[in-house]
Write a protein that holds these residues in place. Structure first.
Motif, PDB file in Angstrom:
ATOM      1  N   UNK A  41      11.297  22.979   0.276  1.00  0.00           N
ATOM      2  CA  UNK A  41      11.387  22.154  -0.935  1.00  0.00           C
ATOM      3  C   UNK A  41      11.326  20.672  -0.564  1.00  0.00           C
ATOM      4  N   UNK A  42      12.059  20.273   0.483  1.00  0.00           N
ATOM      5  CA  UNK A  42      12.061  18.867   0.908  1.00  0.00           C
ATOM      6  C   UNK A  42      10.682  18.430   1.383  1.00  0.00           C
ATOM      7  N   UNK A  43      10.063  19.247   2.223  1.00  0.00           N
ATOM      8  CA  UNK A  43       8.729  18.923   2.726  1.00  0.00           C
ATOM      9  C   UNK A  43       7.713  18.809   1.611  1.00  0.00           C
ATOM     10  N   UNK A  44       7.791  19.718   0.651  1.00  0.00           N
ATOM     11  CA  UNK A  44       6.868  19.683  -0.486  1.00  0.00           C
ATOM     12  C   UNK A  44       7.079  18.432  -1.317  1.00  0.00           C
ATOM     13  N   UNK A  45       8.340  18.072  -1.539  1.00  0.00           N
ATOM     14  CA  UNK A  45       8.639  16.870  -2.323  1.00  0.00           C
ATOM     15  C   UNK A  45       8.089  15.619  -1.646  1.00  0.00           C
ATOM     16  N   UNK A  46       8.222  15.535  -0.324  1.00  0.00           N
ATOM     17  CA  UNK A  46       7.709  14.376   0.416  1.00  0.00           C
ATOM     18  C   UNK A  46       6.192  14.289   0.294  1.00  0.00           C
ATOM     19  N   UNK A  47       5.501  15.423   0.413  1.00  0.00           N
ATOM     20  CA  UNK A  47       4.040  15.419   0.381  1.00  0.00           C
ATOM     21  C   UNK A  47       3.480  15.302  -1.035  1.00  0.00           C
ATOM     22  N   UNK A  48       4.330  15.343  -2.028  1.00  0.00           N
ATOM     23  CA  UNK A  48       3.911  15.018  -3.398  1.00  0.00           C
ATOM     24  C   UNK A  48       4.227  13.554  -3.696  1.00  0.00           C
ATOM     25  N   UNK A  49       5.422  13.124  -3.308  1.00  0.00           N
ATOM     26  CA  UNK A  49       5.834  11.747  -3.594  1.00  0.00           C
ATOM     27  C   UNK A  49       5.007  10.730  -2.820  1.00  0.00           C
ATOM     28  N   UNK A  50       4.633  11.058  -1.582  1.00  0.00           N
ATOM     29  CA  UNK A  50       3.884  10.127  -0.741  1.00  0.00           C
ATOM     30  C   UNK A  50       2.590   9.650  -1.382  1.00  0.00           C
ATOM     31  N   UNK A  51       1.679  10.562  -1.719  1.00  0.00           N
ATOM     32  CA  UNK A  51       0.424  10.102  -2.331  1.00  0.00           C
ATOM     33  C   UNK A  51       0.604   9.456  -3.696  1.00  0.00           C
ATOM     34  N   UNK A  52       1.613   9.903  -4.453  1.00  0.00           N
ATOM     35  CA  UNK A  52       1.875   9.274  -5.754  1.00  0.00           C
ATOM     36  C   UNK A  52       2.274   7.817  -5.552  1.00  0.00           C
ATOM     37  N   UNK A  53       3.161   7.555  -4.590  1.00  0.00           N
ATOM     38  CA  UNK A  53       3.573   6.179  -4.292  1.00  0.00           C
ATOM     39  C   UNK A  53       2.403   5.354  -3.763  1.00  0.00           C
ATOM     40  N   UNK A  54       1.546   5.984  -2.956  1.00  0.00           N
ATOM     41  CA  UNK A  54       0.397   5.278  -2.402  1.00  0.00           C
ATOM     42  C   UNK A  54      -0.547   4.810  -3.505  1.00  0.00           C
ATOM     43  N   UNK A  55      -0.888   5.709  -4.415  1.00  0.00           N
ATOM     44  CA  UNK A  55      -1.772   5.362  -5.527  1.00  0.00           C
ATOM     45  C   UNK A  55      -1.112   4.303  -6.412  1.00  0.00           C
ATOM     46  N   UNK A  56       0.188   4.449  -6.638  1.00  0.00           N
ATOM     47  CA  UNK A  56       0.908   3.489  -7.475  1.00  0.00           C
ATOM     48  C   UNK A  56       0.928   2.108  -6.836  1.00  0.00           C
ATOM     49  N   UNK A  57       1.082   2.037  -5.500  1.00  0.00           N
ATOM     50  CA  UNK A  57       1.117   0.746  -4.809  1.00  0.00           C
ATOM     51  C   UNK A  57      -0.214   0.020  -4.933  1.00  0.00           C
ATOM     52  N   UNK A  58      -1.319   0.755  -4.721  1.00  0.00           N
ATOM     53  CA  UNK A  58      -2.651   0.144  -4.836  1.00  0.00           C
ATOM     54  C   UNK A  58      -2.903  -0.301  -6.271  1.00  0.00           C
ATOM     55  N   UNK A  59      -2.564   0.565  -7.232  1.00  0.00           N
ATOM     56  CA  UNK A  59      -2.789   0.236  -8.642  1.00  0.00           C
ATOM     57  C   UNK A  59      -1.961  -0.970  -9.069  1.00  0.00           C
ATOM     58  N   UNK A  60      -0.717  -1.045  -8.590  1.00  0.00           N
ATOM     59  CA  UNK A  60       0.153  -2.162  -8.960  1.00  0.00           C
ATOM     60  C   UNK A  60      -0.385  -3.481  -8.412  1.00  0.00           C
ATOM     61  N   UNK A  61      -0.867  -3.463  -7.159  1.00  0.00           N
ATOM     62  CA  UNK A  61      -1.387  -4.692  -6.553  1.00  0.00           C
ATOM     63  C   UNK A  61      -2.675  -5.132  -7.241  1.00  0.00           C
ATOM     64  N   UNK A  62      -3.611  -4.210  -7.414  1.00  0.00           N
ATOM     65  CA  UNK A  62      -4.894  -4.569  -8.006  1.00  0.00           C
ATOM     66  C   UNK A  62      -4.776  -4.804  -9.517  1.00  0.00           C
ATOM     67  N   UNK A  63      -3.816  -4.167 -10.151  1.00  0.00           N
ATOM     68  CA  UNK A  63      -3.672  -4.292 -11.600  1.00  0.00           C
ATOM     69  C   UNK A  63      -2.798  -5.448 -12.049  1.00  0.00           C
ATOM     70  N   UNK A  64      -2.248  -6.196 -11.098  1.00  0.00           N
ATOM     71  CA  UNK A  64      -1.419  -7.345 -11.460  1.00  0.00           C
ATOM     72  C   UNK A  64      -0.091  -6.974 -12.077  1.00  0.00           C
TER      73      UNK A  64
END
Length: 408
Positions: A41-64
């Motif tokens: 469960x922990x490993x699965x949560x990390x591998x779901x949260x990781x890419x979500x945070x990555x996409x959110x970080x790029x979108x937040x920077x480029x989207x102002x």
């Protein structure tokens, strides 16, 4: 039509990203755990949260997005970008080792089974080492390979991040120029590019860059684009230490592609306020040579692209000329206009191996000094990093380019 193409590209990117993470999850989480217990469960949560945070970080920077949100998302999101790359590479490398380790364990297991039969002992299905059943041996191999892959990825990213945060090292390169007079022999230019101040690298990092440059006591400082990833409003305080740059003939700046994502006009004004001269398709005469600068290619989207004719068209061709141009691909125009030396950045040297191979496909030179016709091109790996504050196989640098006269 353009919207359809963008949507299709986005879908393909999401599919590739999802597939890569599923593959990593399968090898590192599913294959190393027996059931849906806490570890899986922990490993699965990390591998779901990781890419979500990555996409959110790029979108937040480029989207102002609000700057506080960019900073909150930046560290975990961008670090996951680097970690995901090396987890994938390490897991792929593990596929080569997996059959070798499995064969070794099976041979040990066969030897262990013979001993167990002699002692009339039943196999222990819960054990995970040599001498166990086939399912247990597979679990043992998966855990060894998966653990090694995870450790290698985390170690690589950790060391690469430490390398960026401790600040760029100083490189020294001597470039002979045929037209340079003896009086300018030994003139030293501190070349710094791709600092990328943003939600991750801030004021403290800028101060390290300034201190490193000033410690070399250069004759001139050339800031060759991609200074920032964000607006003056958000990053003005982070860039403030640049006012402390010191050189006998001053500091000069040309835009990079990221300035045009961040409000180029406002940044040009801010850079001038900090005491740095801007070369916007312009030229200035220095003792012994001309110093010119052209805007980045990205400026074409705002009607402010490079204009080599304006910067170089009416100059005295008997004088040596040094050109500041962010992207190495601008070398071809520099050759046509008789430039003696072009100073560039942009590539980051690939930043994250094997990114150097991708950078090589898009740029004539990825890093270092090369000659094109009668023009020398020097490409810095840059001082900072875009996205992950991490470099692997491409250490950051500030380069002292020493001009040498062939008449000396």
């Amino acid at each position: 039509m353009a919207i359809v193409v963008i949507a299709l590209v986005a879908l393909v990117a999401i599919a590739v990203l999802g597939g890569a993470h599923w593959y990593v999850w399968r090898r590192l989480v599913r294959d190393t755990t027996r059931a849906w217990g806490p570890a899986r469960v922990t490993g699965t949560a990390v591998l779901i949260a990781g890419p979500v945070l990555m996409i959110a970080a790029v979108a937040a920077e480029r989207g102002g997005a609000p700057f506080w949100l960019q900073r909150v998302l930046g560290w975990p999101g961008f670090l996951w970008m680097a970690l995901a790359i090396y987890l994938l590479l390490a897991v792929l490398a593990g596929e080569v080792l997996r059959p070798l380790l499995r064969r070794f364990v099976e041979r040990r297991g066969q030897a262990g089974t013979a001993v167990e039969e002699t002692e009339s002992a039943a196999p222990d299905e819960t054990s995970e080492g040599p001498g166990t059943s086939a399912p247990s041996r597979r679990l043992f191999v998966s855990r060894v390979v998966g653990g090694a892959a995870a450790a290698a990825a985390v170690g690589t990213v950790g060391y690469g991040t430490y390398g960026v945060l401790r600040g760029p090292s100083v490189k020294r390169v001597t470039v002979p120029l045929a037209k340079l007079p003896r009086s300018a022999h030994g003139f030293r230019i501190a070349v710094v590019s791709d600092i990328h101040l943003g939600p991750v690298l801030g004021r403290g990092f800028a101060q390290k860059v300034v201190d490193t440059i000033n410690s070399t006591q250069p004759d001139l400082i050339a800031v060759v684009g991609d200074l920032v990833d964000g607006s003056v409003k958000n990053l003005g305080p982070a860039a403030a230490p640049l006012a402390g740059l010191k050189a006998r003939h001053g500091s000069f700046f040309v835009t990079g592609n990221h300035e045009y994502f961040s409000g180029a006009e406002q940044w040009l004004e801010e850079v001038r306020r900090l005491g740095i001269h801007t070369l916007e398709n312009a030229r200035t005469e220095l003792p012994g040579f001309d110093l010119a600068g052209v805007n980045d290619i990205q400026g074409e989207s705002e009607g402010q692209g490079p204009d080599f004719g304006k910067a170089l068209g009416d100059r005295d061709a008997t004088r040596a000329c040094v050109l500041l141009a962010h992207q190495p691909v601008q070398i071809h125009e520099a050759v046509k206009h008789g430039v003696d030396l072009q100073l560039s950045g942009h590539t980051h040297g690939g930043q994250l191996w094997p990114g150097n191979f991708i950078a090589a496909a898009a740029n004539p030179t990825v890093a270092g000094l090369e000659r094109y016709g009668d023009t020398e091109l020097y490409v810095s790996r840059g001082a900072g990093a875009w996205g992950p504050p991490t470099r692997v196989g491409a250490p950051s640098d500030i380069t002292i380019v020493e001009l040498a006269s062939k008449q000396a």
